[in-house]
Design a protein around this motif. Structure first.
Motif: not given
Length: 161
Positions: A45, A47, A61, A63, A66, A71, A93, A96-97
C-alpha cells in the motif's frame, strides 16, 4: 561515533521480513512530506518510513491509502527508538497502524501475529549487532510520541506540500 541508523545501514541484511524494505531509489507519493528522507518501505500500500528535516530525528510512517489528513504519523523520537519498537513488536506493521487502535487492539494484533522464524532471525541480528533492547511498553510510547507531537502545534498541516 556512528548513529544507530548508520550502524543499521552497515548491517547489509534483508530487513524486508520486519517491514523495512530497501529500494534502489526512493519512491514518494503525493502525501510524502517535502524533503522527507525515506528509511524503508513496508512493501504494501505504499507505506513508508521517513524522517523530515523540520522535525529532527523523529521517525514518521507515511500511509498513502489512509484518508487525507491521516496519512502521516509520528512513530518514534529517533531511529534507535524506532528499532526498539520493532524489536518489541516483531515487525513494523503494528507501529504504522497503532495511531487508530486501542491498547487492546494493539495487543491483540501482536498476539495474533507473533514474529515468524525468519523475522526473529532478523530481529536477533539487529538486537545483537546494534546492542538495543526491545521497548518495554511500545503502545504507551507510541501514544506519548503522538500526543507530544499534536500538543506541539504540529499536525497534518505540517505536511502540506
Amino acid at each position: 561515533m556512528c548513529t544507530a541508523y548508520e550502524r543499521f545501514e552497515k548491517l547489509h541484511i534483508d530487513f524486508s521480513p520486519i517491514g523495512i524494505e530497501r529500494r534502489g531509489c526512493d519512491v514518494s507519493y503525493s502525501c510524502t512530506p517535502k524533503n522527507a528522507r525515506i528509511i524503508g518501505y513496508a512493501g504494501v500500500n505504499g507505506i513508508h518510513y521517513c524522517t523530515i528535516p523540520e522535525f529532527g530525528e523523529m521517525i514518521f510512517a507515511v500511509s498513502p491509502m489512509n484518508p487525507e489528513g491521516e496519512t502521516v504519523h509520528p512513530l518514534a523520537r529517533n531511529f534507535a527508538d524506532f528499532i526498539r519498537l520493532i524489536l518489541a513488536c516483531g515487525n513494523a506493521d503494528a507501529l504504522e497502524q497503532a495511531y487508530g487502535w486501542s491498547r487492546e487492539q494493539f495487543e491483540a494484533y501482536l498476539k495474533e501475529y507473533p514474529p515468524t522464524a525468519e523475522q526473529q532471525a532478523v530481529l536477533n541480528t539487529i538486537r545483537d549487532q546494534l546492542g538495543l533492547c526491545p521497548m518495554d511498553d511500545p503502545f504507551s510510547y507510541l501514544q506519548q510520541v503522538q500526543a507530544d507531537f499534536s500538543s506541539s502545534g504540529s499536525g497534518p498541516s505540517a505536511f502540506d506540500q
